[in-house]
Design a protein around this motif. Structure first.
Motif, PDB file in Angstrom:
ATOM      1  N   PHE A  18     -51.503  98.593  43.341  1.00  0.00           N
ATOM      2  CA  PHE A  18     -51.530  97.770  44.567  1.00  0.00           C
ATOM      3  C   PHE A  18     -50.128  97.624  44.924  1.00  0.00           C
ATOM      4  O   PHE A  18     -49.735  97.930  46.166  1.00  0.00           O
ATOM      5  CB  PHE A  18     -52.343  96.424  44.600  1.00  0.00           C
ATOM      6  N   ALA A  19     -49.115  97.387  44.053  1.00  0.00           N
ATOM      7  CA  ALA A  19     -47.771  97.335  44.479  1.00  0.00           C
ATOM      8  C   ALA A  19     -47.202  98.630  44.865  1.00  0.00           C
ATOM      9  O   ALA A  19     -46.148  98.668  45.729  1.00  0.00           O
ATOM     10  CB  ALA A  19     -46.904  96.611  43.437  1.00  0.00           C
ATOM     11  N   LEU A  20     -47.544  99.627  43.859  1.00  0.00           N
ATOM     12  CA  LEU A  20     -46.890 100.978  44.267  1.00  0.00           C
ATOM     13  C   LEU A  20     -47.200 101.364  45.618  1.00  0.00           C
ATOM     14  O   LEU A  20     -46.592 102.088  46.468  1.00  0.00           O
ATOM     15  CB  LEU A  20     -47.252 101.880  43.002  1.00  0.00           C
ATOM     16  N   VAL A  21     -48.414 101.174  45.876  1.00  0.00           N
ATOM     17  CA  VAL A  21     -49.027 101.752  47.343  1.00  0.00           C
ATOM     18  C   VAL A  21     -48.256 100.944  48.415  1.00  0.00           C
ATOM     19  O   VAL A  21     -47.844 101.686  49.385  1.00  0.00           O
ATOM     20  CB  VAL A  21     -50.558 101.536  47.298  1.00  0.00           C
ATOM     21  N   ALA A  22     -47.969  99.518  48.318  1.00  0.00           N
ATOM     22  CA  ALA A  22     -47.069  98.922  49.396  1.00  0.00           C
ATOM     23  C   ALA A  22     -46.102  99.320  49.391  1.00  0.00           C
ATOM     24  O   ALA A  22     -45.358  99.218  50.554  1.00  0.00           O
ATOM     25  CB  ALA A  22     -47.507  97.474  48.877  1.00  0.00           C
ATOM     26  N   GLU A  23     -45.235  99.717  48.184  1.00  0.00           N
ATOM     27  CA  GLU A  23     -43.968 100.241  48.187  1.00  0.00           C
ATOM     28  C   GLU A  23     -43.862 101.611  48.964  1.00  0.00           C
ATOM     29  O   GLU A  23     -43.130 101.700  49.887  1.00  0.00           O
ATOM     30  CB  GLU A  23     -43.470 100.257  46.810  1.00  0.00           C
ATOM     31  N   SER A  29     -40.153  96.374  49.449  1.00  0.00           N
ATOM     32  CA  SER A  29     -39.095  96.373  48.400  1.00  0.00           C
ATOM     33  C   SER A  29     -39.990  96.109  47.172  1.00  0.00           C
ATOM     34  O   SER A  29     -41.194  95.633  47.343  1.00  0.00           O
ATOM     35  CB  SER A  29     -38.057  95.400  48.561  1.00  0.00           C
ATOM     36  N   PRO A  30     -39.552  96.453  46.015  1.00  0.00           N
ATOM     37  CA  PRO A  30     -40.584  96.163  44.730  1.00  0.00           C
ATOM     38  C   PRO A  30     -40.781  94.533  44.518  1.00  0.00           C
ATOM     39  O   PRO A  30     -41.994  94.268  44.080  1.00  0.00           O
ATOM     40  CB  PRO A  30     -39.547  96.772  43.594  1.00  0.00           C
ATOM     41  N   VAL A  31     -39.845  93.820  45.210  1.00  0.00           N
ATOM     42  CA  VAL A  31     -40.158  92.407  44.958  1.00  0.00           C
ATOM     43  C   VAL A  31     -41.335  91.918  45.621  1.00  0.00           C
ATOM     44  O   VAL A  31     -42.260  91.285  45.448  1.00  0.00           O
ATOM     45  CB  VAL A  31     -38.885  91.512  45.010  1.00  0.00           C
ATOM     46  N   ASP A  32     -41.149  92.389  47.076  1.00  0.00           N
ATOM     47  CA  ASP A  32     -42.061  92.043  48.177  1.00  0.00           C
ATOM     48  C   ASP A  32     -43.479  92.677  47.701  1.00  0.00           C
ATOM     49  O   ASP A  32     -44.496  92.121  48.003  1.00  0.00           O
ATOM     50  CB  ASP A  32     -41.463  92.354  49.360  1.00  0.00           C
ATOM     51  N   ALA A  33     -43.301  93.884  47.397  1.00  0.00           N
ATOM     52  CA  ALA A  33     -44.856  94.477  46.945  1.00  0.00           C
ATOM     53  C   ALA A  33     -45.410  93.873  45.668  1.00  0.00           C
ATOM     54  O   ALA A  33     -46.767  93.947  45.732  1.00  0.00           O
ATOM     55  CB  ALA A  33     -44.287  96.092  46.691  1.00  0.00           C
ATOM     56  N   PHE A  90     -48.358  86.506  34.449  1.00  0.00           N
ATOM     57  CA  PHE A  90     -46.805  86.334  34.327  1.00  0.00           C
ATOM     58  C   PHE A  90     -46.185  87.446  33.977  1.00  0.00           C
ATOM     59  O   PHE A  90     -44.833  87.639  34.437  1.00  0.00           O
ATOM     60  CB  PHE A  90     -46.680  84.865  33.657  1.00  0.00           C
ATOM     61  N   THR A  91     -46.434  88.149  33.269  1.00  0.00           N
ATOM     62  CA  THR A  91     -45.698  89.240  32.558  1.00  0.00           C
ATOM     63  C   THR A  91     -45.660  90.635  33.437  1.00  0.00           C
ATOM     64  O   THR A  91     -44.574  91.262  33.417  1.00  0.00           O
ATOM     65  CB  THR A  91     -45.940  89.591  30.976  1.00  0.00           C
ATOM     66  N   THR A  92     -46.633  90.912  33.982  1.00  0.00           N
ATOM     67  CA  THR A  92     -46.925  92.284  34.489  1.00  0.00           C
ATOM     68  C   THR A  92     -45.989  92.202  35.723  1.00  0.00           C
ATOM     69  O   THR A  92     -45.259  93.420  36.018  1.00  0.00           O
ATOM     70  CB  THR A  92     -48.278  92.467  35.007  1.00  0.00           C
ATOM     71  N   PRO A  93     -45.633  91.360  36.740  1.00  0.00           N
ATOM     72  CA  PRO A  93     -44.897  91.518  37.670  1.00  0.00           C
ATOM     73  C   PRO A  93     -43.298  91.584  37.195  1.00  0.00           C
ATOM     74  O   PRO A  93     -42.491  92.532  37.555  1.00  0.00           O
ATOM     75  CB  PRO A  93     -44.856  90.260  38.403  1.00  0.00           C
ATOM     76  N   VAL A  94     -43.130  91.051  36.142  1.00  0.00           N
ATOM     77  CA  VAL A  94     -41.512  90.949  35.551  1.00  0.00           C
ATOM     78  C   VAL A  94     -41.396  92.416  34.930  1.00  0.00           C
ATOM     79  O   VAL A  94     -40.423  93.231  35.045  1.00  0.00           O
ATOM     80  CB  VAL A  94     -41.620  90.084  34.257  1.00  0.00           C
ATOM     81  N   VAL A  95     -42.402  93.007  34.164  1.00  0.00           N
ATOM     82  CA  VAL A  95     -42.252  94.247  33.524  1.00  0.00           C
ATOM     83  C   VAL A  95     -42.159  95.396  34.726  1.00  0.00           C
ATOM     84  O   VAL A  95     -41.443  96.323  34.578  1.00  0.00           O
ATOM     85  CB  VAL A  95     -43.206  94.679  32.694  1.00  0.00           C
ATOM     86  N   HIS A  96     -42.727  95.330  35.630  1.00  0.00           N
ATOM     87  CA  HIS A  96     -42.766  96.103  36.810  1.00  0.00           C
ATOM     88  C   HIS A  96     -41.525  96.037  37.510  1.00  0.00           C
ATOM     89  O   HIS A  96     -41.019  97.227  37.796  1.00  0.00           O
ATOM     90  CB  HIS A  96     -43.917  95.640  38.007  1.00  0.00           C
ATOM     91  N   LEU A  97     -40.898  94.983  37.840  1.00  0.00           N
ATOM     92  CA  LEU A  97     -39.803  94.829  38.249  1.00  0.00           C
ATOM     93  C   LEU A  97     -38.390  95.583  37.353  1.00  0.00           C
ATOM     94  O   LEU A  97     -37.437  96.200  37.538  1.00  0.00           O
ATOM     95  CB  LEU A  97     -39.283  93.579  38.714  1.00  0.00           C
TER      96      LEU A  97
END
Length: 122
Positions: A18-23, A29-33, A90-97
């Motif tokens: 979902f984040a990659l599609v939003a980007e 931005s990656p943080v907003d996505a 908690f860790t998935t968003p951090v690892v993505h960034l």
């Protein structure tokens, strides 16, 4: 273990996809996505985890003949789901960034190397 790994993997894939599609499509931005992905995917992720958790509760709270063999399995499933859910959220968003920053750092390094090679050739 296979159940827990499968649920955590599915949740992380839903969030990152979902984040990659939003980007890509919305130019976020990656943080907003990843923030938007976390907010919008939270309910389906929790529904999946709670369904598995409530399915394991009869094992964890079991009594009767043979319950002493099934209760530890139920407790480990319930505890594993709770811990893995917290870690996933908690860790998935951090690892993505982190991976996004790593890709930008590698791209910048590659560009510096290419410009220095072109300068040496000329």
């Amino acid at each position: 273990m296979i159940l827990l790994i499968g649920i955590v993997k599915k949740n992380a894939i839903m969030m990152i996809d979902f984040a990659l599609v939003a980007e890509r499509e919305h130019g976020l931005s990656p943080v907003d996505a990843i923030r938007e992905a976390c907010v919008l995917r939270f309910r389906p992720i929790m529904m999946t985890t709670l369904a598995a958790l409530f399915g394991a509760l009869p094992l964890a709270l079991g009594y009767g003949v043979g319950a002493e063999l099934r209760v530890p399995l139920g407790i480990s499933i319930v505890g594993g789901l709770i811990v893995s859910q917290m870690l996933t959220l908690f860790t998935t968003p951090v690892v993505h960034l982190w991976f996004d920053r790593l890709s930008h750092w590698l791209a910048a390094r590659r560009m510096r190397r290419m410009t220095s090679e072109q300068a040496t050739i000329q």
